[in-house]
Design a protein around this motif. Structure first.
Motif, short mmCIF file in Angstrom:
data_model
loop_
_atom_site.label_atom_id
_atom_site.label_comp_id
_atom_site.label_asym_id
_atom_site.label_seq_id
_atom_site.Cartn_x
_atom_site.Cartn_y
_atom_site.Cartn_z
N ARG A 1 -2.02 -6.48 9.96
CA ARG A 1 -0.74 -6.86 10.56
C ARG A 1 -0.63 -8.35 10.82
O ARG A 1 0.44 -8.93 10.75
N LYS B 1 -3.03 -10.99 6.58
CA LYS B 1 -2.18 -11.02 5.38
C LYS B 1 -2.58 -12.17 4.45
O LYS B 1 -2.60 -12.01 3.22
N LEU C 1 -3.32 -11.44 0.51
CA LEU C 1 -2.33 -11.76 -0.53
C LEU C 1 -2.94 -12.23 -1.86
O LEU C 1 -2.49 -11.77 -2.91
N THR D 1 4.24 -7.33 -0.04
CA THR D 1 3.10 -7.26 0.88
C THR D 1 3.28 -8.28 2.00
O THR D 1 3.01 -7.99 3.18
N ARG D 2 3.72 -9.48 1.65
CA ARG D 2 3.94 -10.52 2.66
C ARG D 2 5.01 -10.06 3.65
O ARG D 2 4.91 -10.27 4.86
N THR E 1 0.30 -3.75 6.21
CA THR E 1 -0.26 -3.27 4.95
C THR E 1 -1.57 -2.56 5.27
O THR E 1 -2.44 -3.14 5.92
N ASN F 1 2.08 -0.38 2.06
CA ASN F 1 2.92 -1.10 3.00
C ASN F 1 3.66 -0.11 3.89
O ASN F 1 4.11 0.95 3.43
#
Lengths: 195, 195
Positions: free
Chosen positions: A58, A63, A67, A78-79, A84, A170
């Motif tokens: 989170r 992230k 990524l 995803t961003r 995710t 996600n």
């Protein structure tokens, strides 16, 4: 003797649910993610072995580590997703069997010397099926992604345990335009045989 | 923006459901089995590939062919269940991708030369997770069984397609005393990590 789920429930989990590619800004409270697992943990696995492991990513830092390991076509969503999940299979699931499946006390020792990867992957995949529907049951939308570097994700997020990264999912609340047109399903006559 | 499934639905599918070992004599109508698949077909698979194939074995003849291929400890419950499903992965799932996933027209050709077994097994296992919960959604109880001769079942029930038998699932309506004491689940702190 139940008639089963009501039609609102059938639509929510199955017939009207969609895999989502873009999420609203509404945050996902930790309590909702905890509630998701409190449902997903119950359905069955072989030997009650429960090999699935869940990492909720989170934070911006989390992230940022994830990524670069995701295929380029999956990076924007995803961003943008509030959460995710890294869903993985624990190859040392058998360490817990004396507690989880006490009826077969020799099982742990037997599995220590066996190839456990097929069992771990299959039963964790069953649990991912339960997990996706449990996400819907707590009001979330899910967007599963198979396009990522599973070895690199395991190394970055799952070491030092012997875990295999199986799927990213996600989670969040969808935008109104969040899902592309629905793809077709195989005709029942092709999938189902009757004997 | 939904709050998700109501508590009766959560109990029916997740928290109060049980894997069942013995079934009542109440027959399972074909319409209920068809309804089961009409729900289970919807949740997602990678490339919308839908590799799961389902054989509902109901007839005494079908059961007689299946029983010798099932581990001895599973024979009584298989004989007694109104329906036993053979759940399998179709390794030629890619033949349908031009229709199921038209966005990637080269995928079928690419997969013709690739090893498809891992993809087929993983995505069919996801679908089995959906299938077990869909069975509960139509009011049935499920009793999954991994103890059987997968090669012999494929040969007896699935030839000549290239299919792998993954799991047998008994379906029916439970007896009141149908489930053994519930086995424990792993603590959430062991399964779930937060980043």
């Amino acid at each position: 003797m139940s008639d089963g789920l009501d039609s609102a429930g059938r639509e929510l989990l199955f017939s009207e649910a969609r895999s989502v590619r873009s999420f609203s800004d509404k945050p996902v409270p930790d309590e909702v993610l905890a509630e998701l697992w409190s449902l997903a943990r119950w359905p069955p696995t072989a030997w009650n072995s429960q090999p699935l492991r869940v990492t909720y990513v989170r934070s911006p830092e989390g992230k940022a580590r994830l990524l670069p390991l995701v295929d380029e076509r999956n990076r924007d969503k995803t961003r943008q997703a509030p959460v995710t999940c890294v869903l993985a299979a624990d190859l040392r699931f058998h360490d817990h069997l004396p507690e989880l499946f006490p009826g077969k006390p020799d099982l742990r020792e037997f599995l220590e010397r066996a190839d456990r990867e097929g069992h771990a992957r299959f039963n964790a995949a069953l649990q991912i099926g339960y997990f996706v529907l449990a996400a819907r049951a707590v009001g979330l939308s899910a967007g599963p992604m198979a396009g990522f570097d599973a070895g690199a994700v395991a190394k970055e997020f799952l070491d030092p345990q012997p875990l295999r990264a199986l799927l990213l999912v996600n989670l969040g609340y969808p935008r109104p335009d969040a899902a592309p047109p629905r793809l077709p399903r195989l005709p029942a006559g092709h999938v189902v045989s009757w004997l």
